[in-house]
Scaffold this motif. Sequence first.
Motif, PDB file in Angstrom:
ATOM      1  N   ALA A 266      -9.373  -5.666 -17.788  1.00 26.04           N
ATOM      2  CA  ALA A 266      -9.366  -6.063 -19.199  1.00 26.04           C
ATOM      3  C   ALA A 266      -8.357  -5.214 -19.961  1.00 26.04           C
ATOM      4  O   ALA A 266      -7.590  -5.721 -20.785  1.00 26.04           O
ATOM      5  CB  ALA A 266     -10.768  -5.901 -19.783  1.00 26.04           C
ATOM      6  N   SER A 267      -8.316  -3.904 -19.679  1.00 17.95           N
ATOM      7  CA  SER A 267      -7.410  -3.064 -20.471  1.00 17.95           C
ATOM      8  C   SER A 267      -5.951  -3.186 -20.025  1.00 17.95           C
ATOM      9  O   SER A 267      -5.044  -2.847 -20.780  1.00 17.95           O
ATOM     10  CB  SER A 267      -7.873  -1.600 -20.481  1.00 17.95           C
ATOM     11  N   THR A 268      -5.712  -3.664 -18.811  1.00 19.34           N
ATOM     12  CA  THR A 268      -4.311  -3.849 -18.390  1.00 19.34           C
ATOM     13  C   THR A 268      -3.864  -5.298 -18.539  1.00 19.34           C
ATOM     14  O   THR A 268      -2.701  -5.620 -18.341  1.00 19.34           O
ATOM     15  CB  THR A 268      -4.118  -3.448 -16.903  1.00 19.34           C
ATOM     16  N   ASP A 269      -4.826  -6.159 -18.842  1.00 18.31           N
ATOM     17  CA  ASP A 269      -4.548  -7.591 -18.977  1.00 18.31           C
ATOM     18  C   ASP A 269      -3.999  -8.162 -17.663  1.00 18.31           C
ATOM     19  O   ASP A 269      -3.022  -8.910 -17.660  1.00 18.31           O
ATOM     20  CB  ASP A 269      -3.559  -7.807 -20.139  1.00 18.31           C
ATOM     21  N   VAL A 270      -4.608  -7.752 -16.584  1.00 21.97           N
ATOM     22  CA  VAL A 270      -4.156  -8.198 -15.265  1.00 21.97           C
ATOM     23  C   VAL A 270      -5.344  -8.796 -14.517  1.00 21.97           C
ATOM     24  O   VAL A 270      -6.495  -8.383 -14.718  1.00 21.97           O
ATOM     25  CB  VAL A 270      -3.562  -6.999 -14.478  1.00 21.97           C
ATOM     26  N   ASP A 271      -5.057  -9.746 -13.665  1.00 20.79           N
ATOM     27  CA  ASP A 271      -6.059 -10.430 -12.842  1.00 20.79           C
ATOM     28  C   ASP A 271      -7.031  -9.420 -12.196  1.00 20.79           C
ATOM     29  O   ASP A 271      -6.610  -8.523 -11.457  1.00 20.79           O
ATOM     30  CB  ASP A 271      -5.270 -11.185 -11.752  1.00 20.79           C
ATOM     31  N   VAL A 272      -8.305  -9.595 -12.445  1.00 22.20           N
ATOM     32  CA  VAL A 272      -9.301  -8.643 -11.959  1.00 22.20           C
ATOM     33  C   VAL A 272      -9.339  -8.577 -10.432  1.00 22.20           C
ATOM     34  O   VAL A 272      -9.591  -7.513  -9.844  1.00 22.20           O
ATOM     35  CB  VAL A 272     -10.699  -8.957 -12.559  1.00 22.20           C
ATOM     36  N   VAL A 273      -9.079  -9.710  -9.790  1.00 23.42           N
ATOM     37  CA  VAL A 273      -9.124  -9.708  -8.324  1.00 23.42           C
ATOM     38  C   VAL A 273      -8.015  -8.808  -7.783  1.00 23.42           C
ATOM     39  O   VAL A 273      -8.218  -7.995  -6.878  1.00 23.42           O
ATOM     40  CB  VAL A 273      -8.970 -11.154  -7.771  1.00 23.42           C
ATOM     41  N   LEU A 274      -6.842  -8.925  -8.418  1.00 21.35           N
ATOM     42  CA  LEU A 274      -5.709  -8.095  -7.991  1.00 21.35           C
ATOM     43  C   LEU A 274      -6.020  -6.619  -8.217  1.00 21.35           C
ATOM     44  O   LEU A 274      -5.821  -5.772  -7.329  1.00 21.35           O
ATOM     45  CB  LEU A 274      -4.455  -8.513  -8.776  1.00 21.35           C
ATOM     46  N   VAL A 275      -6.518  -6.294  -9.411  1.00 22.80           N
ATOM     47  CA  VAL A 275      -6.811  -4.890  -9.728  1.00 22.80           C
ATOM     48  C   VAL A 275      -7.831  -4.336  -8.737  1.00 22.80           C
ATOM     49  O   VAL A 275      -7.688  -3.223  -8.214  1.00 22.80           O
ATOM     50  CB  VAL A 275      -7.334  -4.755 -11.182  1.00 22.80           C
ATOM     51  N   ALA A 276      -8.855  -5.123  -8.441  1.00 25.93           N
ATOM     52  CA  ALA A 276      -9.902  -4.656  -7.524  1.00 25.93           C
ATOM     53  C   ALA A 276      -9.314  -4.356  -6.142  1.00 25.93           C
ATOM     54  O   ALA A 276      -9.650  -3.345  -5.515  1.00 25.93           O
ATOM     55  CB  ALA A 276     -11.006  -5.706  -7.425  1.00 25.93           C
ATOM     56  N   ARG A 277      -8.418  -5.213  -5.696  1.00 17.44           N
ATOM     57  CA  ARG A 277      -7.830  -5.007  -4.363  1.00 17.44           C
ATOM     58  C   ARG A 277      -6.966  -3.747  -4.325  1.00 17.44           C
ATOM     59  O   ARG A 277      -7.010  -2.972  -3.382  1.00 17.44           O
ATOM     60  CB  ARG A 277      -7.008  -6.235  -3.970  1.00 17.44           C
ATOM     61  N   LEU A 278      -6.170  -3.570  -5.402  1.00 17.37           N
ATOM     62  CA  LEU A 278      -5.311  -2.376  -5.447  1.00 17.37           C
ATOM     63  C   LEU A 278      -6.162  -1.111  -5.478  1.00 17.37           C
ATOM     64  O   LEU A 278      -5.888  -0.130  -4.779  1.00 17.37           O
ATOM     65  CB  LEU A 278      -4.410  -2.424  -6.690  1.00 17.37           C
ATOM     66  N   MET A 279      -7.220  -1.135  -6.295  1.00 12.14           N
ATOM     67  CA  MET A 279      -8.066   0.055  -6.424  1.00 12.14           C
ATOM     68  C   MET A 279      -8.754   0.383  -5.100  1.00 12.14           C
ATOM     69  O   MET A 279      -8.904   1.545  -4.727  1.00 12.14           O
ATOM     70  CB  MET A 279      -9.076  -0.116  -7.553  1.00 12.14           C
ATOM     71  N   LYS A 280      -9.159  -0.649  -4.405  1.00  8.58           N
ATOM     72  CA  LYS A 280      -9.820  -0.419  -3.117  1.00  8.58           C
ATOM     73  C   LYS A 280      -8.878   0.303  -2.150  1.00  8.58           C
ATOM     74  O   LYS A 280      -9.279   1.239  -1.473  1.00  8.58           O
ATOM     75  CB  LYS A 280     -10.247  -1.757  -2.492  1.00  8.58           C
ATOM     76  N   HIS A 281      -7.622  -0.152  -2.109  1.00  8.39           N
ATOM     77  CA  HIS A 281      -6.705   0.503  -1.172  1.00  8.39           C
ATOM     78  C   HIS A 281      -6.372   1.921  -1.652  1.00  8.39           C
ATOM     79  O   HIS A 281      -6.324   2.864  -0.852  1.00  8.39           O
ATOM     80  CB  HIS A 281      -5.428  -0.310  -0.962  1.00  8.39           C
ATOM     81  N   LEU A 282      -6.187   2.081  -2.959  1.00 12.15           N
ATOM     82  CA  LEU A 282      -5.900   3.425  -3.481  1.00 12.15           C
ATOM     83  C   LEU A 282      -7.057   4.371  -3.158  1.00 12.15           C
ATOM     84  O   LEU A 282      -6.853   5.552  -2.850  1.00 12.15           O
ATOM     85  CB  LEU A 282      -5.649   3.370  -4.998  1.00 12.15           C
ATOM     86  N   ALA A 283      -8.282   3.839  -3.196  1.00  6.07           N
ATOM     87  CA  ALA A 283      -9.447   4.694  -2.886  1.00  6.07           C
ATOM     88  C   ALA A 283      -9.519   4.977  -1.384  1.00  6.07           C
ATOM     89  O   ALA A 283      -9.787   6.108  -0.968  1.00  6.07           O
ATOM     90  CB  ALA A 283     -10.726   4.027  -3.374  1.00  6.07           C
ATOM     91  N   SER A 284      -9.251   3.971  -0.576  1.00  4.21           N
ATOM     92  CA  SER A 284      -9.363   4.210   0.873  1.00  4.21           C
ATOM     93  C   SER A 284      -8.292   5.171   1.360  1.00  4.21           C
ATOM     94  O   SER A 284      -8.447   5.808   2.391  1.00  4.21           O
ATOM     95  CB  SER A 284      -9.300   2.881   1.643  1.00  4.21           C
ATOM     96  N   MET A 285      -7.206   5.307   0.584  1.00  6.36           N
ATOM     97  CA  MET A 285      -6.133   6.224   0.983  1.00  6.36           C
ATOM     98  C   MET A 285      -6.227   7.553   0.227  1.00  6.36           C
ATOM     99  O   MET A 285      -5.329   8.403   0.349  1.00  6.36           O
ATOM    100  CB  MET A 285      -4.765   5.572   0.720  1.00  6.36           C
ATOM    101  N   GLY A 286      -7.258   7.731  -0.580  1.00 10.75           N
ATOM    102  CA  GLY A 286      -7.510   9.042  -1.183  1.00 10.75           C
ATOM    103  C   GLY A 286      -6.916   9.270  -2.559  1.00 10.75           C
ATOM    104  O   GLY A 286      -7.041  10.363  -3.110  1.00 10.75           O
ATOM    105  N   THR A 287      -6.271   8.249  -3.140  1.00  8.39           N
ATOM    106  CA  THR A 287      -5.687   8.457  -4.475  1.00  8.39           C
ATOM    107  C   THR A 287      -6.742   8.296  -5.567  1.00  8.39           C
ATOM    108  O   THR A 287      -6.676   8.931  -6.618  1.00  8.39           O
ATOM    109  CB  THR A 287      -4.498   7.497  -4.691  1.00  8.39           C
ATOM    110  N   LEU A 288      -7.701   7.395  -5.336  1.00 10.86           N
ATOM    111  CA  LEU A 288      -8.858   7.286  -6.228  1.00 10.86           C
ATOM    112  C   LEU A 288     -10.096   7.657  -5.425  1.00 10.86           C
ATOM    113  O   LEU A 288     -10.067   7.671  -4.184  1.00 10.86           O
ATOM    114  CB  LEU A 288      -9.004   5.847  -6.754  1.00 10.86           C
TER     115      LEU A 288
END
Length: 423
Positions: A97-119
């Motif tokens: 909502a705050s980036t005005d970007v597709d939630v599915v896309l954001v969720a996928r990016l966050m998942k990978h960033l978390a699995s690689m230790g950035t989040l």
Amino acid sequence: MLSEVSYKTPYDIPDLLKQIASNGDNLQEGGEEARQACLTAARNLQFALEKPTESILRTRVAEPAHHAALQVAIDLNVFQKMAERGETVTSATDLAASTDVDVVLVARLMKHLASMGTLYEEETPGTYSLTPYSRALSQHKKFQEAIPLSFNVIGPSFAKLPDYLKTTSYKNPHEDLSKIRYSKDHNEYSGPFQFAHNTPKDFWEWIACQPERVCPFNNQMNDRVTGLSSWDDTQLRPLEEKLGKEAGDEQVKLLIVDVGGGKGRDLKAFHKKFPTLSGQLVLQDRPSVLDDEEVKGLDKKIQVMKHDFFTPQPIESKGARAYYLHSVLHDWSDEKCAVILANLKPAMTKGYSKLLITEHVIPDHRANWISTTFDMIMMCCFASGERTRMDWEKLLGDAGFKITSIQGGAEPGTESLIEAELF
Ligand SMILES: C[S@@+](CC[C@H](N)C(=O)[O-])C[C@H]1O[C@@H](n2cnc3c(N)ncnc32)[C@H](O)[C@@H]1O
């Protein structure tokens, strides 16, 4: 399972586990040394425990995908937005909502960033908090600017390195490979960088013509992220004695000429540390670097001078106490370095002027990953490389200098301070 892996790996897994346990227990009191020992053992443990199939997936796709996800997160200010919310956790829905970007896309990016230790993914599924790394990315421009530079400038050179080497029949990249074509339409000097970016220009000319990149790049040089630091305290402290009092000259006129000194970070640090040391500090670099606003704000003790180090050194008179080259020579082949050094020599006074060089000195055995990474960057971007102690002795010896000391950096993989003088 462990014994099976241990049998096949050259690493001693039980010993690594012991090292992690003992240094882990000692993290508070042991400070940086214990942290480094623990980290090295943990990295080696990962190499030891990973199956080849996991290693291949990690290196060929997980890490490049992580880099790509980081670039998108930087483009969308994901980490700043997370930090601004002032909460410890953020969901993909809130962030979308705050980036005005597709939630599915954001969720996928966050998942990978978390699995690689950035989040860090919290207990509640789909909620994330910042790690020290992503918090740094949220707070500091220098970290934010580093990602696009690696993604768009260095990354393509790495991607094209195998093709380039095939073209050169696997010769060590060197500017003398002048018959190598940098593209099908040209027949001029080329290294991996020119091959990847389809340009006849060297890195410095190329970056100077990229308005959107020149400033971030100069900032990056000025405010290094890792591996390349301003001179650290252990290296800096003895210089007061060596450059000031040892000179036997109470009124040193010219103290340090920082050749290819970027935006003056090192001279600023030196002046801050020794504000009363007499003698002018001179900063020399290319116009595209020195025209920066930040340079205009330097203390008047630092004289700013546009100078091409492939031309004779203009600061002569009696010679400065020190001519300083920080992360300069690793950008150039031995032949080009010989020209840079030959241009300095006539300006130096034997027995008085010192040559100070801050650079990696790659150990012959078990080099740190940070130094080897810089060596690969030098190979790809400059057709040059980091040097071993023997390389330095040869380069400087051939140029008429003798090394008087090499002081290692405070942390593994960081640069050393090499002192040399004319013989
Ligand atoms: C890797 S950077 C290091 C900058 C600075 N010494 C530091 O440590 O932050 C190399 C520097 O060499 C400068 N440079 C490249 N070619 C040059 C030339 N022909 N004459 C003078 N400076 C040059 C670049 O502009 C850049 O600032």
